[in-house]
Scaffold this active site. Sequence first.
Site, PDB file in Angstrom:
ATOM      1  N   GLY A  25      -3.545  -5.518  -5.186  1.00  0.00           N
ATOM      2  CA  GLY A  25      -2.617  -5.995  -4.176  1.00  0.00           C
ATOM      3  C   GLY A  25      -3.378  -6.226  -2.884  1.00  0.00           C
ATOM      4  O   GLY A  25      -4.485  -5.689  -2.702  1.00  0.00           O
ATOM      5  N   GLN A  77      -4.617  -7.047   6.150  1.00  0.00           N
ATOM      6  CA  GLN A  77      -5.952  -6.675   5.664  1.00  0.00           C
ATOM      7  C   GLN A  77      -6.946  -7.837   5.779  1.00  0.00           C
ATOM      8  O   GLN A  77      -8.152  -7.610   5.700  1.00  0.00           O
ATOM      9  CB  GLN A  77      -5.890  -6.225   4.204  1.00  0.00           C
ATOM     10  CG  GLN A  77      -5.132  -4.919   4.009  1.00  0.00           C
ATOM     11  CD  GLN A  77      -5.195  -4.510   2.557  1.00  0.00           C
ATOM     12  OE1 GLN A  77      -4.370  -4.935   1.753  1.00  0.00           O
ATOM     13  NE2 GLN A  77      -6.188  -3.711   2.215  1.00  0.00           N
ATOM     14  N   CYS A 112      -7.867   1.482  -1.607  1.00  0.00           N
ATOM     15  CA  CYS A 112      -7.478   0.427  -0.680  1.00  0.00           C
ATOM     16  C   CYS A 112      -8.727  -0.366  -0.313  1.00  0.00           C
ATOM     17  O   CYS A 112      -9.761   0.229  -0.007  1.00  0.00           O
ATOM     18  CB  CYS A 112      -6.853   1.054   0.571  1.00  0.00           C
ATOM     19  SG  CYS A 112      -6.260  -0.156   1.768  1.00  0.00           S
ATOM     20  N   LEU A 113      -8.625  -1.673  -0.346  1.00  0.00           N
ATOM     21  CA  LEU A 113      -9.791  -2.494   0.003  1.00  0.00           C
ATOM     22  C   LEU A 113     -10.197  -2.294   1.465  1.00  0.00           C
ATOM     23  O   LEU A 113     -11.334  -2.596   1.830  1.00  0.00           O
ATOM     24  CB  LEU A 113      -9.503  -3.977  -0.258  1.00  0.00           C
ATOM     25  CG  LEU A 113      -9.253  -4.354  -1.728  1.00  0.00           C
ATOM     26  CD1 LEU A 113      -8.997  -5.853  -1.847  1.00  0.00           C
ATOM     27  CD2 LEU A 113     -10.407  -3.931  -2.617  1.00  0.00           C
ATOM     28  N   HIS A 115       2.679   0.507  -1.356  1.00  0.00           N
ATOM     29  CA  HIS A 115       1.388   0.558  -0.655  1.00  0.00           C
ATOM     30  C   HIS A 115       1.216  -0.694   0.222  1.00  0.00           C
ATOM     31  O   HIS A 115       0.819  -0.587   1.390  1.00  0.00           O
ATOM     32  CB  HIS A 115       0.267   0.664  -1.701  1.00  0.00           C
ATOM     33  CG  HIS A 115      -1.127   0.651  -1.155  1.00  0.00           C
ATOM     34  ND1 HIS A 115      -2.011   1.693  -1.344  1.00  0.00           N
ATOM     35  CD2 HIS A 115      -1.801  -0.289  -0.439  1.00  0.00           C
ATOM     36  CE1 HIS A 115      -3.165   1.388  -0.752  1.00  0.00           C
ATOM     37  NE2 HIS A 115      -3.071   0.195  -0.206  1.00  0.00           N
ATOM     38  N   GLU A 116       1.544  -1.861  -0.352  1.00  0.00           N
ATOM     39  CA  GLU A 116       1.336  -3.107   0.395  1.00  0.00           C
ATOM     40  C   GLU A 116       2.358  -3.272   1.514  1.00  0.00           C
ATOM     41  O   GLU A 116       2.017  -3.750   2.599  1.00  0.00           O
ATOM     42  CB  GLU A 116       1.376  -4.317  -0.541  1.00  0.00           C
ATOM     43  CG  GLU A 116       0.345  -4.305  -1.659  1.00  0.00           C
ATOM     44  CD  GLU A 116      -1.083  -4.048  -1.195  1.00  0.00           C
ATOM     45  OE1 GLU A 116      -1.415  -4.369  -0.039  1.00  0.00           O
ATOM     46  OE2 GLU A 116      -1.878  -3.498  -1.982  1.00  0.00           O
ATOM     47  N   HIS A 134       1.304  -1.526   4.546  1.00  0.00           N
ATOM     48  CA  HIS A 134       0.330  -2.253   5.376  1.00  0.00           C
ATOM     49  C   HIS A 134       1.028  -3.143   6.400  1.00  0.00           C
ATOM     50  O   HIS A 134       0.500  -3.382   7.484  1.00  0.00           O
ATOM     51  CB  HIS A 134      -0.579  -3.135   4.500  1.00  0.00           C
ATOM     52  CG  HIS A 134      -1.743  -2.412   3.896  1.00  0.00           C
ATOM     53  ND1 HIS A 134      -2.686  -1.744   4.642  1.00  0.00           N
ATOM     54  CD2 HIS A 134      -2.143  -2.273   2.601  1.00  0.00           C
ATOM     55  CE1 HIS A 134      -3.614  -1.225   3.832  1.00  0.00           C
ATOM     56  NE2 HIS A 134      -3.302  -1.521   2.588  1.00  0.00           N
TER      57      HIS A 134
HETATM   58 NI    NI Z   1      -4.410  -1.069   0.882  1.00  0.00          NI
END
Ligand code: NI
Length: 183
Positions: free
Chosen positions: A49, A54, A102-103, A144-145, A148
């Site tokens: 995701g 991000q 997480c990226l 999670h997304e 963000h």
């Molecule tokens: Ni993340």
Amino acid sequence: MAILKVAKLGHPILRQVAAPIPPDQITGPDIQRLIADMFETMEEYGGVGLAAPQVHQSVRLLITEDIPDPEQEGEFLARRSVAINPEITFLTDEEVAFYEGCLSIPDFRGQVPRIRRIRVRGLDEKGRAFDREIEGFPAVVCQHEIDHLNGVIFLDRMRGLSTLAYQSEFDRFRAASAAGEPS
Ligand code: NI
């Protein structure tokens, strides 16, 4: 299309509340290019995701990757999707806990309690309204997304830091017993 630079923990954009996207802009070139670039970026870095903040765009847009069903070869728990201006409703108090990554926090994993079943309403990449119920790992990815978009990262959701692990040690000691993908 282009691979975009990913904002890392400490970049202030990850802590901002992202702005809604006016629906009449969704099919315009800027948002369509952003969606295409986000998919290319997610593929490049192996995420499940990705949220627009991000990639340094503080707007309420997220994408999720195909999520294969670990129990049925060739089946999927969820297919890749786009959610714009998503609204979440919790459908249960029941929790699940996966090891999340997480990226934007690339070398860490940690166990995060999330609500097991949710309803998500929003707009897709063509500006069409959707309303779906999701559960299990896809619901975790979605929570999670959406976090963000509100300036929240998975570390904030951990009950404590005792499960926080470097990716390399997670792979050595935990991967066999705990699911989790970077997102
Ligand atoms: Ni993340």
